[in-house]
Write a protein that holds these residues in place. Structure first.
Motif, PDB file in Angstrom:
ATOM      1  N   ASN A 170       0.808  -1.230   0.000  1.00  0.00           N
ATOM      2  CA  ASN A 170       0.000   0.000   0.000  1.00  0.00           C
ATOM      3  C   ASN A 170       0.838   1.275   0.000  1.00  0.00           C
ATOM      4  O   ASN A 170       0.458   2.283   0.595  1.00  0.00           O
ATOM      5  CB  ASN A 170      -0.963   0.017   1.201  1.00  0.00           C
ATOM      6  N   GLY A 171       2.002   1.198  -0.641  1.00  0.00           N
ATOM      7  CA  GLY A 171       2.836   2.388  -0.737  1.00  0.00           C
ATOM      8  C   GLY A 171       3.485   2.824   0.563  1.00  0.00           C
ATOM      9  O   GLY A 171       4.008   3.943   0.653  1.00  0.00           O
ATOM     10  N   MET A 172       3.478   1.971   1.578  1.00  0.00           N
ATOM     11  CA  MET A 172       4.089   2.316   2.868  1.00  0.00           C
ATOM     12  C   MET A 172       5.597   2.476   2.705  1.00  0.00           C
ATOM     13  O   MET A 172       6.246   1.691   2.015  1.00  0.00           O
ATOM     14  CB  MET A 172       3.791   1.216   3.898  1.00  0.00           C
ATOM     15  N   THR A 173       6.163   3.492   3.333  1.00  0.00           N
ATOM     16  CA  THR A 173       7.609   3.707   3.288  1.00  0.00           C
ATOM     17  C   THR A 173       8.276   2.970   4.452  1.00  0.00           C
ATOM     18  O   THR A 173       7.630   2.693   5.469  1.00  0.00           O
ATOM     19  CB  THR A 173       7.941   5.207   3.376  1.00  0.00           C
ATOM     20  N   PRO A 174       9.563   2.645   4.316  1.00  0.00           N
ATOM     21  CA  PRO A 174      10.254   1.959   5.413  1.00  0.00           C
ATOM     22  C   PRO A 174      10.163   2.697   6.752  1.00  0.00           C
ATOM     23  O   PRO A 174      10.045   2.063   7.803  1.00  0.00           O
ATOM     24  CB  PRO A 174      11.702   1.874   4.926  1.00  0.00           C
ATOM     25  N   SER A 175      10.185   4.026   6.718  1.00  0.00           N
ATOM     26  CA  SER A 175      10.131   4.794   7.967  1.00  0.00           C
ATOM     27  C   SER A 175       8.785   4.640   8.673  1.00  0.00           C
ATOM     28  O   SER A 175       8.677   4.902   9.870  1.00  0.00           O
ATOM     29  CB  SER A 175      10.415   6.274   7.698  1.00  0.00           C
ATOM     30  N   GLU A 176       7.757   4.213   7.942  1.00  0.00           N
ATOM     31  CA  GLU A 176       6.429   4.040   8.531  1.00  0.00           C
ATOM     32  C   GLU A 176       6.214   2.653   9.125  1.00  0.00           C
ATOM     33  O   GLU A 176       5.183   2.398   9.745  1.00  0.00           O
ATOM     34  CB  GLU A 176       5.348   4.295   7.468  1.00  0.00           C
ATOM     35  N   LEU A 177       7.163   1.758   8.952  1.00  0.00           N
ATOM     36  CA  LEU A 177       7.008   0.389   9.457  1.00  0.00           C
ATOM     37  C   LEU A 177       6.958   0.386  10.979  1.00  0.00           C
ATOM     38  O   LEU A 177       7.863   0.896  11.644  1.00  0.00           O
ATOM     39  CB  LEU A 177       8.165  -0.487   8.964  1.00  0.00           C
ATOM     40  N   ASP A 178       5.909  -0.172  11.531  1.00  0.00           N
ATOM     41  CA  ASP A 178       5.715  -0.231  12.983  1.00  0.00           C
ATOM     42  C   ASP A 178       6.624  -1.317  13.563  1.00  0.00           C
ATOM     43  O   ASP A 178       6.516  -2.488  13.199  1.00  0.00           O
ATOM     44  CB  ASP A 178       4.246  -0.548  13.280  1.00  0.00           C
ATOM     45  N   SER A 184       6.333 -10.883  26.115  1.00  0.00           N
ATOM     46  CA  SER A 184       5.920 -12.216  26.568  1.00  0.00           C
ATOM     47  C   SER A 184       7.204 -12.992  26.837  1.00  0.00           C
ATOM     48  O   SER A 184       8.291 -12.425  26.822  1.00  0.00           O
ATOM     49  CB  SER A 184       5.056 -12.916  25.512  1.00  0.00           C
ATOM     50  N   LEU A 185       7.083 -14.283  27.070  1.00  0.00           N
ATOM     51  CA  LEU A 185       8.287 -15.093  27.286  1.00  0.00           C
ATOM     52  C   LEU A 185       9.207 -14.979  26.081  1.00  0.00           C
ATOM     53  O   LEU A 185      10.413 -14.784  26.193  1.00  0.00           O
ATOM     54  CB  LEU A 185       7.907 -16.559  27.535  1.00  0.00           C
ATOM     55  N   VAL A 186       8.625 -15.092  24.896  1.00  0.00           N
ATOM     56  CA  VAL A 186       9.324 -14.791  23.649  1.00  0.00           C
ATOM     57  C   VAL A 186       8.754 -13.466  23.160  1.00  0.00           C
ATOM     58  O   VAL A 186       7.542 -13.275  23.171  1.00  0.00           O
ATOM     59  CB  VAL A 186       9.086 -15.901  22.604  1.00  0.00           C
ATOM     60  N   THR A 187       9.612 -12.535  22.752  1.00  0.00           N
ATOM     61  CA  THR A 187       9.144 -11.192  22.400  1.00  0.00           C
ATOM     62  C   THR A 187       9.001 -11.042  20.889  1.00  0.00           C
ATOM     63  O   THR A 187       9.977 -10.748  20.191  1.00  0.00           O
ATOM     64  CB  THR A 187      10.121 -10.124  22.941  1.00  0.00           C
ATOM     65  N   PRO A 188       7.786 -11.237  20.353  1.00  0.00           N
ATOM     66  CA  PRO A 188       7.569 -11.086  18.916  1.00  0.00           C
ATOM     67  C   PRO A 188       7.195  -9.652  18.561  1.00  0.00           C
ATOM     68  O   PRO A 188       7.020  -8.805  19.443  1.00  0.00           O
ATOM     69  CB  PRO A 188       6.377 -12.027  18.666  1.00  0.00           C
ATOM     70  N   ARG A 189       7.058  -9.388  17.281  1.00  0.00           N
ATOM     71  CA  ARG A 189       6.493  -8.121  16.839  1.00  0.00           C
ATOM     72  C   ARG A 189       5.049  -8.046  17.306  1.00  0.00           C
ATOM     73  O   ARG A 189       4.342  -9.051  17.355  1.00  0.00           O
ATOM     74  CB  ARG A 189       6.537  -8.033  15.310  1.00  0.00           C
ATOM     75  N   ALA A 190       4.581  -6.833  17.633  1.00  0.00           N
ATOM     76  CA  ALA A 190       3.187  -6.669  18.044  1.00  0.00           C
ATOM     77  C   ALA A 190       2.246  -6.993  16.884  1.00  0.00           C
ATOM     78  O   ALA A 190       1.174  -7.563  17.077  1.00  0.00           O
ATOM     79  CB  ALA A 190       2.943  -5.250  18.544  1.00  0.00           C
ATOM     80  N   LYS A 191       2.668  -6.625  15.670  1.00  0.00           N
ATOM     81  CA  LYS A 191       1.919  -6.970  14.457  1.00  0.00           C
ATOM     82  C   LYS A 191       2.875  -7.672  13.507  1.00  0.00           C
ATOM     83  O   LYS A 191       3.986  -7.183  13.267  1.00  0.00           O
ATOM     84  CB  LYS A 191       1.362  -5.709  13.791  1.00  0.00           C
ATOM     85  N   HIS A 192       2.444  -8.806  12.976  1.00  0.00           N
ATOM     86  CA  HIS A 192       3.321  -9.548  12.068  1.00  0.00           C
ATOM     87  C   HIS A 192       3.725  -8.692  10.873  1.00  0.00           C
ATOM     88  O   HIS A 192       2.960  -7.843  10.401  1.00  0.00           O
ATOM     89  CB  HIS A 192       2.636 -10.821  11.574  1.00  0.00           C
ATOM     90  N   LEU A 193       4.930  -8.941  10.394  1.00  0.00           N
ATOM     91  CA  LEU A 193       5.438  -8.234   9.225  1.00  0.00           C
ATOM     92  C   LEU A 193       4.658  -8.655   7.983  1.00  0.00           C
ATOM     93  O   LEU A 193       4.480  -9.849   7.732  1.00  0.00           O
ATOM     94  CB  LEU A 193       6.931  -8.537   9.035  1.00  0.00           C
ATOM     95  N   LEU A 194       4.201  -7.681   7.212  1.00  0.00           N
ATOM     96  CA  LEU A 194       3.542  -7.936   5.939  1.00  0.00           C
ATOM     97  C   LEU A 194       4.368  -7.247   4.862  1.00  0.00           C
ATOM     98  O   LEU A 194       4.490  -6.017   4.852  1.00  0.00           O
ATOM     99  CB  LEU A 194       2.110  -7.390   5.955  1.00  0.00           C
ATOM    100  N   ALA A 195       4.961  -8.033   3.964  1.00  0.00           N
ATOM    101  CA  ALA A 195       5.822  -7.478   2.927  1.00  0.00           C
ATOM    102  C   ALA A 195       5.642  -8.272   1.643  1.00  0.00           C
ATOM    103  O   ALA A 195       5.241  -9.440   1.662  1.00  0.00           O
ATOM    104  CB  ALA A 195       7.281  -7.512   3.375  1.00  0.00           C
ATOM    105  N   ILE A 196       5.951  -7.637   0.520  1.00  0.00           N
ATOM    106  CA  ILE A 196       5.731  -8.228  -0.799  1.00  0.00           C
ATOM    107  C   ILE A 196       7.087  -8.578  -1.423  1.00  0.00           C
ATOM    108  O   ILE A 196       7.930  -7.701  -1.612  1.00  0.00           O
ATOM    109  CB  ILE A 196       4.983  -7.237  -1.708  1.00  0.00           C
TER     110      ILE A 196
END
Length: 203
Positions: A170-178, A184-196
């Protein structure tokens, strides 16, 4: 051991790819190293990993900023001792906060910055010999799957970066990546990475 390695390795791979997408200039350096070592006519093999020095620095930097397990397994003091002026009684249960150590300005220059080149020319290792970088713990309580985990992470990241170029949707720039994390016991991203992905090797 295999179950524990699956979750932690998957999270580390996702964090590493996220940091590379967030920092496209570093992604290009990794891809350039892969082109020089492997070429564009084949995929990365495990035997190539020892020759990928910059990729190794990227994985180290990812584990410094985004340790998979932020609080190491508890340790117990076997005798009274004093550490940096603090009295620790015998039988105390001790938790090591590697997340805080990795972001400590007394241990690292510009600690919040993702900068793999900080490892150029220094011997800081992540195998438990240097206390400012302990993603796998140290000593007898160190992670028994460390070598397997490192091999899996390096191999998968190398394949993903070598075989594909990546862009955000959706045209997101790298600087906008959350880059928020979920504690948690294992610390994952809060939102999974979505990339093309776009295939980049020779057909």
């Amino acid at each position: 051991m295999l179950v524990a390695a699956t979750d932690t390795s998957g999270s580390t791979i996702e964090w590493t790819l996220s940091e590379l997408i967030k920092h496209p200039e570093i992604m290009k350096k990794v891809q350039k190293e892969l082109e020089n070592v492997v070429g564009l006519d084949r995929m990365v093999e495990e035997s190539d990993l020892d020759n990928l020095e910059y990729l190794d620095m990227v994985v180290k930097e990812t584990l410094r900023l985004n340790p998979v397990i932020p609080l190491l397994l508890p340790h117990e003091s076997v005798e009274d001792c004093t550490v940096n002026g603090f009295h620790i009684p015998k039988k105390s249960r001790i938790f090591i906060n590697v997340w805080a150590i990795g972001r400590d300005p007394e241990a690292w220059t510009d600690p919040e910055k993702f900068f793999p080149e900080r490892f150029v020319g220094n011997k800081i290792d992540l195998r438990g010999r240097d206390f400012q970088l302990l993603p796998f713990g140290a000593g007898r309580r160190g992670c028994p799957g460390m070598q397997l985990g490192l091999t899996v992470v390096r191999q998968v990241v190398a394949q993903l970066v070598h075989c594909f170029d990546w862009e955000l949707p959706n045209g997101m720039t790298p600087s906008e990546l959350d880059m928020s994390e979920e504690f948690s016991l294992v610390t994952p991203r809060a939102k999974h990475l979505l990339a093309i992905p776009t295939y980049r090797l020779n057909k």
